[in-house]
Design an enzyme around this catalytic site. Sequence first.
Site, mmCIF file in Angstrom:
data_model
loop_
_atom_site.group_PDB
_atom_site.id
_atom_site.type_symbol
_atom_site.label_atom_id
_atom_site.label_comp_id
_atom_site.label_asym_id
_atom_site.label_seq_id
_atom_site.Cartn_x
_atom_site.Cartn_y
_atom_site.Cartn_z
ATOM 1 N N LYS A 119 17.680 14.898 -9.119
ATOM 2 C CA LYS A 119 17.125 16.294 -9.002
ATOM 3 C C LYS A 119 18.134 17.401 -8.241
ATOM 4 O O LYS A 119 18.155 18.322 -8.277
ATOM 5 C CB LYS A 119 15.618 16.495 -8.554
ATOM 6 N N LYS A 199 14.230 9.943 -18.584
ATOM 7 C CA LYS A 199 12.631 10.048 -18.659
ATOM 8 C C LYS A 199 12.517 11.340 -19.267
ATOM 9 O O LYS A 199 13.021 12.201 -18.833
ATOM 10 C CB LYS A 199 12.318 9.833 -17.276
ATOM 11 N N LYS A 202 8.896 17.340 -17.592
ATOM 12 C CA LYS A 202 8.740 19.210 -17.695
ATOM 13 C C LYS A 202 9.899 19.719 -17.550
ATOM 14 O O LYS A 202 10.124 20.639 -18.037
ATOM 15 C CB LYS A 202 7.482 19.341 -16.725
HETATM 16 P P1 ATP Z 1 8.984 17.042 -13.172
HETATM 17 O O1 ATP Z 1 10.196 17.278 -14.283
HETATM 18 O O2 ATP Z 1 8.574 18.449 -12.752
HETATM 19 O O3 ATP Z 1 9.398 16.167 -12.316
HETATM 20 P P2 ATP Z 1 7.505 15.287 -14.587
HETATM 21 O O4 ATP Z 1 7.217 15.388 -16.068
HETATM 22 O O5 ATP Z 1 8.256 14.248 -14.212
HETATM 23 O O6 ATP Z 1 7.828 16.952 -14.340
HETATM 24 P P3 ATP Z 1 5.458 14.959 -12.599
HETATM 25 O O7 ATP Z 1 4.610 15.996 -11.997
HETATM 26 O O8 ATP Z 1 6.679 14.758 -11.703
HETATM 27 O O9 ATP Z 1 5.869 14.932 -13.996
HETATM 28 O O10 ATP Z 1 4.621 13.753 -12.729
HETATM 29 C C1 ATP Z 1 3.198 13.809 -13.222
HETATM 30 C C2 ATP Z 1 2.716 12.256 -13.389
HETATM 31 O O11 ATP Z 1 3.156 12.002 -14.808
HETATM 32 C C3 ATP Z 1 3.172 11.279 -12.539
HETATM 33 O O12 ATP Z 1 2.212 10.342 -12.465
HETATM 34 C C4 ATP Z 1 4.576 10.703 -13.524
HETATM 35 O O13 ATP Z 1 4.928 9.394 -12.997
HETATM 36 C C5 ATP Z 1 3.927 10.851 -14.890
HETATM 37 N N1 ATP Z 1 5.239 10.928 -15.721
HETATM 38 C C6 ATP Z 1 5.984 12.037 -15.796
HETATM 39 N N2 ATP Z 1 6.831 11.601 -16.598
HETATM 40 C C7 ATP Z 1 6.676 10.701 -17.463
HETATM 41 C C8 ATP Z 1 7.062 10.078 -18.500
HETATM 42 N N3 ATP Z 1 8.076 10.317 -19.205
HETATM 43 N N4 ATP Z 1 6.296 8.726 -18.935
HETATM 44 C C9 ATP Z 1 5.120 8.314 -18.365
HETATM 45 N N5 ATP Z 1 4.612 8.996 -17.139
HETATM 46 C C10 ATP Z 1 5.359 10.161 -16.663
HETATM 47 MG MG MG Z 2 8.610 14.210 -11.931
#
Ligand code: ATP
Ligand code: MG
Length: 334
Positions: A119, A199, A202
């Site tokens: 990040k 991955k 968001k």
């Molecule tokens: P950001 O880009 O802000 O980090 P993010 O999509 O990674 O957003 P988080 O808020 O960091 O979301 O994570 C929220 C939950 O969703 C965590 O438990 C994380 O492990 C899970 N998660 C995030 N992305 C994935 C994915 N691609 N597949 C499965 N689980 C996910």
């Molecule tokens: Mg995340």
Amino acid sequence: MTDAARRPRVLSGIAATGTLHIGNYIGALSVWAKEQDAYDNYFMIADLHALTIPENVYADDLRARIREIVALYVACGLDPQRSVIFRQSDVSAHATLAWILGCATPVGWLERMTQYKSKSEGVSASAGLFTYPALQAADILLYQAEYVPVGDDQRQHVEITRDIAQRFHHLFGDVFTLPQPLIRDSGARIMGLDDPSVKMSKSLAGLRDGHAIGLLDSPKTIHRSVMRAVTDSGSQLDPEHISPGVKNLLVLFETLTGFSREATLAKFAGQGYGALKREVAEVAVEKVTEIQAGYRSIREEDTAIDRILASGAQLAGDVANTTLDAAMRATGLR
Ligand code: ATP
Ligand code: MG
């Protein structure tokens, strides 16, 4: 003591950084909702974490997003009667304990965090982005959570939480429960549709069309994103050679339908990738349509969100403040 208090406790959350996607649903939310009766549940909207990259924060957006996430939690099956749903910043113990734990965290541990490395690439990283694992450790340890149900990318963060707790115990005495991650076997890391080497997230969904299946996307957008998903230079599904992009589509299909890998391969082997994509789009639209129906009905009575947050703040605060008090006594601050 209520029944819930005798069950093992879980704590988890999602950062208020953008609209939730199908990876958040499959890796986290669907697991939380399904297992609600097995645990004493605490789920937060991690709004403090949303500030780690301040360039992406617009105050009105953040306020709106927090409400959107509460409504999505409920629409995805979290029941406010069985799960405490709360906003992280409503419980000031998170920030206070994060400071105390940050002082017990060697810088070298933070430098090893892969999320910080990815990040901080190409941006001028904030101190908050760097010290974020101490805040996340506080989030978990305040609730004495035995389990943290998360996606695979968060494994390292739960590990550092254990390390930080143990270091605190070594320095000041035992206060915290050592948590374990709860990570599903398949579906714990849904990859980007536009790039199966990263991955689904968001933050990237906000920057790139076709990266994610958003829980609030229209059927048309979902179809377009899935049909454009990156596969490989082949054209038919060959069970002997499954590329990362094709595997991601298989995992999406399997986790959304309950099909086994064997049954999925039998269904699609020898067919063109177009057939697989059409079916993935269809099952994704079906799931998202169901979630959106629940979402709309909660948003129609928006004061319900205020009630959930008010009660969550109270219930979460009671637990968190008890732990914070113990940590402050151990350090001599009390
Ligand atoms: P950001 O880009 O802000 O980090 P993010 O999509 O990674 O957003 P988080 O808020 O960091 O979301 O994570 C929220 C939950 O969703 C965590 O438990 C994380 O492990 C899970 N998660 C995030 N992305 C994935 C994915 N691609 N597949 C499965 N689980 C996910
Ligand atoms: Mg995340």
